[in-house]
Scaffold this motif. Structure first.
Motif, short mmCIF file in Angstrom:
data_model
loop_
_atom_site.label_atom_id
_atom_site.label_comp_id
_atom_site.label_asym_id
_atom_site.label_seq_id
_atom_site.Cartn_x
_atom_site.Cartn_y
_atom_site.Cartn_z
N ALA A 1 0.83 -1.20 0.00
CA ALA A 1 0.00 0.00 0.00
C ALA A 1 0.87 1.26 0.00
O ALA A 1 0.58 2.22 -0.71
CB ALA A 1 -0.93 -0.01 1.21
N ARG A 2 1.93 1.24 0.81
CA ARG A 2 2.84 2.40 0.86
C ARG A 2 3.52 2.62 -0.49
O ARG A 2 3.63 3.75 -0.96
CB ARG A 2 3.90 2.20 1.94
N LEU B 1 1.69 6.77 -6.86
CA LEU B 1 0.66 7.75 -7.22
C LEU B 1 1.15 9.17 -6.99
O LEU B 1 0.90 10.05 -7.80
CB LEU B 1 -0.61 7.50 -6.39
N ARG B 2 1.84 9.39 -5.87
CA ARG B 2 2.36 10.72 -5.58
C ARG B 2 3.35 11.17 -6.65
O ARG B 2 3.30 12.29 -7.11
CB ARG B 2 3.02 10.76 -4.20
N GLY C 1 1.12 4.08 -2.91
CA GLY C 1 0.93 5.49 -2.60
C GLY C 1 2.07 6.34 -3.10
O GLY C 1 1.87 7.43 -3.64
N LYS C 2 3.28 5.84 -2.97
CA LYS C 2 4.45 6.57 -3.46
C LYS C 2 4.37 6.71 -4.97
O LYS C 2 4.68 7.76 -5.52
CB LYS C 2 5.74 5.85 -3.09
#
Length: 50
Positions: free
Chosen positions: A27-28, A34-35, A31-32
């Motif tokens: 998940a992390r 996507l950022r 998220g990275k």
């Protein structure tokens, strides 16, 4: 509780913790990703608008 049952429970808990840690890591990382995509899009948008 007898030792074999205690050991089995301990193994199960350890596998659950490993699974949860792997999910959190995925998940992390997602998220990275996507950022960084967002950052690249905004840089591209700034470039195109200038």
């Amino acid at each position: 509780m007898n030792a074999e049952l205690e050991y089995s429970v301990m193994q199960y808990r350890a596998s659950e913790l490993r699974r949860a840690a792997a999910e959190e890591r995925r998940a992390r990382e997602a998220g990275k990703g996507l950022r960084s995509e967002r950052r690249h899009r905004s840089v591209l948008a700034k470039f195109l608008s200038s």
